[in-house]
Each structure stands twice: as structure tokens, then as C-alpha cells.
Write a protein that holds these residues in place. Structure first.
Motif, PDB file in Angstrom:
ATOM      1  N   LYS A 166       0.815  -1.223   0.000  1.00  0.00           N
ATOM      2  CA  LYS A 166       0.000   0.000   0.000  1.00  0.00           C
ATOM      3  C   LYS A 166       0.847   1.270   0.000  1.00  0.00           C
ATOM      4  O   LYS A 166       0.559   2.221  -0.715  1.00  0.00           O
ATOM      5  CB  LYS A 166      -0.949   0.019   1.210  1.00  0.00           C
ATOM      6  N   THR A 167       1.876   1.270   0.828  1.00  0.00           N
ATOM      7  CA  THR A 167       2.672   2.498   0.957  1.00  0.00           C
ATOM      8  C   THR A 167       3.801   2.563  -0.067  1.00  0.00           C
ATOM      9  O   THR A 167       4.279   3.644  -0.383  1.00  0.00           O
ATOM     10  CB  THR A 167       3.323   2.602   2.348  1.00  0.00           C
ATOM     11  N   GLY A 168       4.224   1.396  -0.539  1.00  0.00           N
ATOM     12  CA  GLY A 168       5.363   1.383  -1.437  1.00  0.00           C
ATOM     13  C   GLY A 168       6.689   1.555  -0.722  1.00  0.00           C
ATOM     14  O   GLY A 168       7.728   1.728  -1.340  1.00  0.00           O
ATOM     15  N   ILE A 169       6.651   1.500   0.600  1.00  0.00           N
ATOM     16  CA  ILE A 169       7.875   1.668   1.387  1.00  0.00           C
ATOM     17  C   ILE A 169       8.345   0.304   1.884  1.00  0.00           C
ATOM     18  O   ILE A 169       7.631  -0.373   2.602  1.00  0.00           O
ATOM     19  CB  ILE A 169       7.636   2.600   2.589  1.00  0.00           C
ATOM     20  N   LYS A 170       9.536  -0.066   1.489  1.00  0.00           N
ATOM     21  CA  LYS A 170       9.998  -1.412   1.800  1.00  0.00           C
ATOM     22  C   LYS A 170      10.801  -1.504   3.093  1.00  0.00           C
ATOM     23  O   LYS A 170      10.723  -2.485   3.809  1.00  0.00           O
ATOM     24  CB  LYS A 170      10.881  -1.942   0.647  1.00  0.00           C
TER      25      LYS A 170
END
Lengths: 192, 192
Positions: free
Chosen positions: B167-171
Motif C-alpha cells: 500500500k505504501t510502497g515503502i519497503k
DNA sequence: AAAAAAATCCCCATTTATGGGGGTTTTTGG
DNA sequence: CCAAAAACCCCCATAAATGGGGATTTTTTT
């Protein structure tokens, strides 16, 4: 006798706000504010403040500048400040504090100043390399990526990380990220 | 004609500072400031501001409150603001901006207000559970620790984390920590 | 009541990270 | 020049996270 207060803060808004909130208080004498650290030491000698109200990001330098003098140093906090920095100050003034609360803290800091704010001892310090590694960690890079970026082996990166952990006492990446953020090593733009 | 400006900001210091910096400007008419969001909608109706200068933490509510009206909304930023929040505003006023810069931004925001600030679309949202997991991640807990704390299996935690990432695209944990910090999900005290 | 969304759980293979140990080579300061 | 500190490198075992793939049970919404 009036408490002599020196404000050290780069934001004009905040300085204006503080000045207008404090200037007519009967027990406070405001010295003209400083916006940076350049001439701080001279200002301290000349103005003889009892209390300094200092932007928390300028903590270390400000405390150093008052070098053993009996000055109560209050930290001025916008948002996040790590405990280590916090401990440099007699007390913390939050930007959301009311006028009454601020005056109160200043008065208390003035009495504090009988015991001068001794610079905290036993402060670890990260080396240059450790700091750069920390920054990359806080940006979310893996050890391998950091190694490539810095042209060293992953072993070296891991070594530095071990040292960082043992010096700061912070084990998790999350904690280290907050630490880096608080110490202005990285900024908001890390969120790609 | 003067630009009508409504300040919405909880910090007395900052409000005082802004008021004293802006009150005598020839092209600005300051409405009396709001310290919280409670009566914001009423104030907007009554005061008909052209521009609102709003604490960035109140972004979403403030934009909602002006509901389609032609108001330029400026975000007032202390320190860190994520890009998503930033995008809600016509422009950003940083607390370190000079008086001139602020006036300038206000004037530009007033012309902006012909096109009303439409609330950004396509915003993903984390579910309750995803948010609580994110918070624990940002505090530096491991999946196992989170699972114990929430009384679920680690599989579940991992599932939630996968959703958070997609959802956030933050890994990275570092990135998620910054994200959590920016969205006021955690505060400075995470550093044990 | 049916559909959709959220929350839960499981497995596997692979990659990263952690924690412990050990070193050598450069740099730096006195 | 010499000692200390910093920077660098290596190995191992274990722990944790990642990235796929599934699945079932609750809740919520329509």
C-alpha cells in the motif's frame, strides 16, 4: 531582580512570538535575541544572561558556549528531541507551551543556574565512517547496498554497525532512523 | 484589496510571532487566529478568508473544512512533513521563513484560490490492524515480538506487513519509521 | 443474505541481519 | 617515530525478514 534572558533561535516567527509574549513580564529582562551561534560567546560575555532559551538543535554548541558559567540553559523544542539532547538542558520549553508555563520555566531555570549546566560527561561519539554508515542505514539501504556505495566489503559495514549499536545502545533500524532524524543526519525526503 | 488571512495553529508562540510579523503589512488583513479545529468551519463562513495558514498536522481536517470554497491553504511546517501531506497545500510556510517570504507566499496563495484546493484523490489507507502493526515496526519490534504483543501468529504480522509495503510502497523499516513519525503515529520517545 | 474487505493462519526458499569471534592496514595525534 | 584510534577485512552459526505462493474465518458493507 529581573532574570536576564537570551533567546537563541533561528526562526524569526518564534523569536517574534517569544519576544511579544515575554517582553512585558515584570520579572524578565529580555536581551536582544540571537539568530545563530556565530557570536554567541561574545553575546554571553556582554549580556550576562541568567537564562538562555536555545533552539534544541543548537544544544551542544550553546552549552559549550556558556562554558561553565552559571547560566540556566532551556531547550526550545519544535517537535522531536532525543533524550540525550534533552539531558543537556535544565528544562525543555515546548513550542506549544503557554506564556505562563514558559515564564515559570525561565524563573526556575534561573534558580538552577546556581549550579551551572555542566556539559554531560561520558558522551560517546560516532566516528566519521560510523556516521556515514548510520545515515545510509537510516535511509533504508541494506548492508550490501551500503558496502557498494562506500566501496568497502559488507564485513566492514557490519563492523561499523556493530560499533554504532554498542556506542548508541540502539539495536533496531527503526531506532537508528529516529536517532538519525533527531540528530539532523537525514531529513524528511528519505521517503523516496 | 487586502488578502484576508486566517491563522490556524495551536502554538501560542507561533501565533504571536506570525501576528506581529504580519499585522502591519499593507496588503494583508489578519482575522483573529484559531488555536484548534473545533469551530473552524464556522470561522470560515463568518470570516471569509482568502488564505488560511494552517499547522501542517491539521492538514486533512482544514482542507475538508473549507469544503470546495475558494481558499488558498498554506501549510505551516515546524519540521518534517511527508510529501503526501505537503501535496494537500498550495504551498508550505516553513517556520524559518523570513517575514518577506511569508507575505509573498500568502499573496501567491490568494491568487491560487481561484482554483480551489481540491483534496488529493487516490489516497490509499491502512486498515486498523495494519496501522497498529506499522506502529510496532516503527518502534523497532521484531515480527515475533509484535505477534506476541498482539496475540496473533507471526504469519499474521508478516501478512499485515506485506500489505503495508504494497500500500505504501515503502519497503525498509527505516522508511516505515519515518512514515510513522511523519504521520504522528509514534513520537520521539521511541528511543527507549 | 451475499459480497467484499479485513484479519487471521500456513509453507517454502532465499536473502539479510545479528552476535560472537578473530584479524590487518591506515590515519591521526603527540 | 610510536601508540592509539579508526577503518578495514574475514568466518561462522543463528535469527529475522522478504517474497512468493496459498488458505480460512470474521467483520463490514451493500
Amino acid at each position: 531582580m529581573k532574570t536576564r534572558v537570551l533567546i537563541v533561535e533561528p526562526s524569526q516567527i518564534i523569536v517574534e512570538g517569544l519576544v511579544h509574549m515575554l517582553q512585558d513580564k515584570p520579572n524578565i529582562k529580555l536581551l536582544s535575541p540571537e539568530y545563530n551561534l556565530q557570536y554567541l560567546q561574545e553575546r554571553i560575555v556582554a549580556g550576562k544572561p541568567d537564562v538562555m532559551l536555545v533552539n534544541a538543535n543548537m544544544a551542544a554548541q550553546a552549552v559549550k558556549a556558556c562554558g561553565g558559567k552559571k547560566i540556566g540553559v532551556l531547550g526550545l523544542v519544535y517537535q522531536y528531541v532525543d533524550p540525550t539532547t534533552r539531558s543537556l538542558f535544565c528544562d525543555i520549553v515546548d513550542i506549544r507551551d503557554s506564556g505562563v508555563a514558559i515564564v515559570d520555566k525561565i524563573v526556575r531555570a534561573a534558580s538552577y543556574s546556581s549550579k551551572p549546566c555542566e556539559p554531560t560527561t561520558d558522551r560517546y561519539e560516532l566516528t566519521k565512517r560510523e556516521t556515514t554508515v548510520l545515515i545510509e542505514v537510516a535511509k533504508g539501504l541494506t548492508n550490501k547496498e551500503i558496502a557498494n556505495k562506500l566501496n568497502v566489503s559488507t564485513y566492514t559495514v557490519i563492523s561499523h554497525r556493530k560499533n554504532i549499536v554498542s556506542k548508541t545502545g540502539i539495536k533496531s533500524v527503526a531506532g537508528l532512523t529516529v536517532y538519525a532524524l533527531l540528530n539532523n543526519l537525514i531529513d524528511e525526503n528519505v521517503l523516496e
